[in-house]
Design an enzyme around this catalytic site. Structure first.
Site, PDB file in Angstrom:
ATOM      1  N   GLU A   1       7.435   1.707   2.756  1.00 47.62           N
ATOM      2  CA  GLU A   1       6.119   1.093   2.892  1.00 47.62           C
ATOM      3  C   GLU A   1       6.233  -0.425   2.991  1.00 47.62           C
ATOM      4  OE1 GLU A   1       3.312   0.810   4.016  1.00 47.62           O
ATOM      5  OE2 GLU A   1       1.968   1.932   2.709  1.00 47.62           O
TER       6      GLU A   1
ATOM      7  N   HIS B   1       2.921  10.542   3.328  1.00 39.26           N
ATOM      8  CA  HIS B   1       3.122  11.199   2.037  1.00 39.26           C
ATOM      9  C   HIS B   1       1.766  11.676   1.546  1.00 39.26           C
ATOM     10  CE1 HIS B   1       1.284   8.016  -0.381  1.00 39.26           C
ATOM     11  NE2 HIS B   1       1.883   7.158   0.438  1.00 39.26           N
TER      12      HIS B   1
END
Length: 177
Positions: free
Chosen positions: A80, A8
């Site tokens: 994550e 990201h």
């Protein structure tokens, strides 16, 4: 199968050098520009399918790169690594090499054990191999998750320094499987 992996793009917490696990923070203005640059770099890649974690920062990055031209599939295995009580804190002495020792598998402070992270990313890679071997796949995910995917692909042993692979916000990684 060709796999492209994009972390990201930049968030406020990235700028502040904060541990950003499950906190659902979006990309900032620099991140939006970085995503547009990634789109330009990948324009000739002929991506067949996109996968992203369920968090805003990955979904937003993926949406800028693909502009809704290709299906985006959300997969929780790409989320994550959980950082427990260290979430939102600065990268410091508490978050050391010990948390990246696969065989030590440290889980103090509620940090997701490394073997769990590797297991879920390995499961995702096996899913890709089973279902998308003839495709070009783009994955938008997070630093720790990308690190686990990388080492699941190239292999590792007890002497591997997991922190030697640095998935910065600006890089695109490419693998032939």
């Amino acid at each position: 199968m060709k796999i492209y992996i994009v972390r990201h793009r930049q968030t406020k917490s990235n700028v502040g050098n904060k541990l950003l696990g499950g906190t659902d923070e979006d990309i900032n203005d620099v991140g939006k520009l970085q995503a547009k640059k990634a789109k330009e770099i990948l324009r000739n890649a002929k991506i067949d399918i996109y996968f992203t974690s369920p968090l805003k920062r990955t979904k937003h990055t993926a949406s800028i790169i693909c502009e809704d031209n290709v299906p985006i599939i959300i997969d929780e295995r790409l989320e994550e690594r959980g950082f427990g009580v260290l979430e939102g804190g600065a990268h410091n002495g508490k978050y050391t090499h010990d948390f990246w020792d696969f065989y030590l598998n440290k889980n103090e402070y509620g940090v997701e054990p490394l073997q769990c992270l590797f297991s879920r990313t390995k499961s995702f890679l096996e899913y890709l191999k089973k279902n998308y071997m003839d495709k070009n796949v783009l994955i938008v995910s997070h630093a720790a998750t990308i690190r686990a995917i990388h080492f699941n692909i190239i292999g590792f042993n007890k002497n591997t320094n997991m922190l030697s692979f640095i998935p910065d916000n600006g890089k695109i990684f490419e693998y032939d499987i």
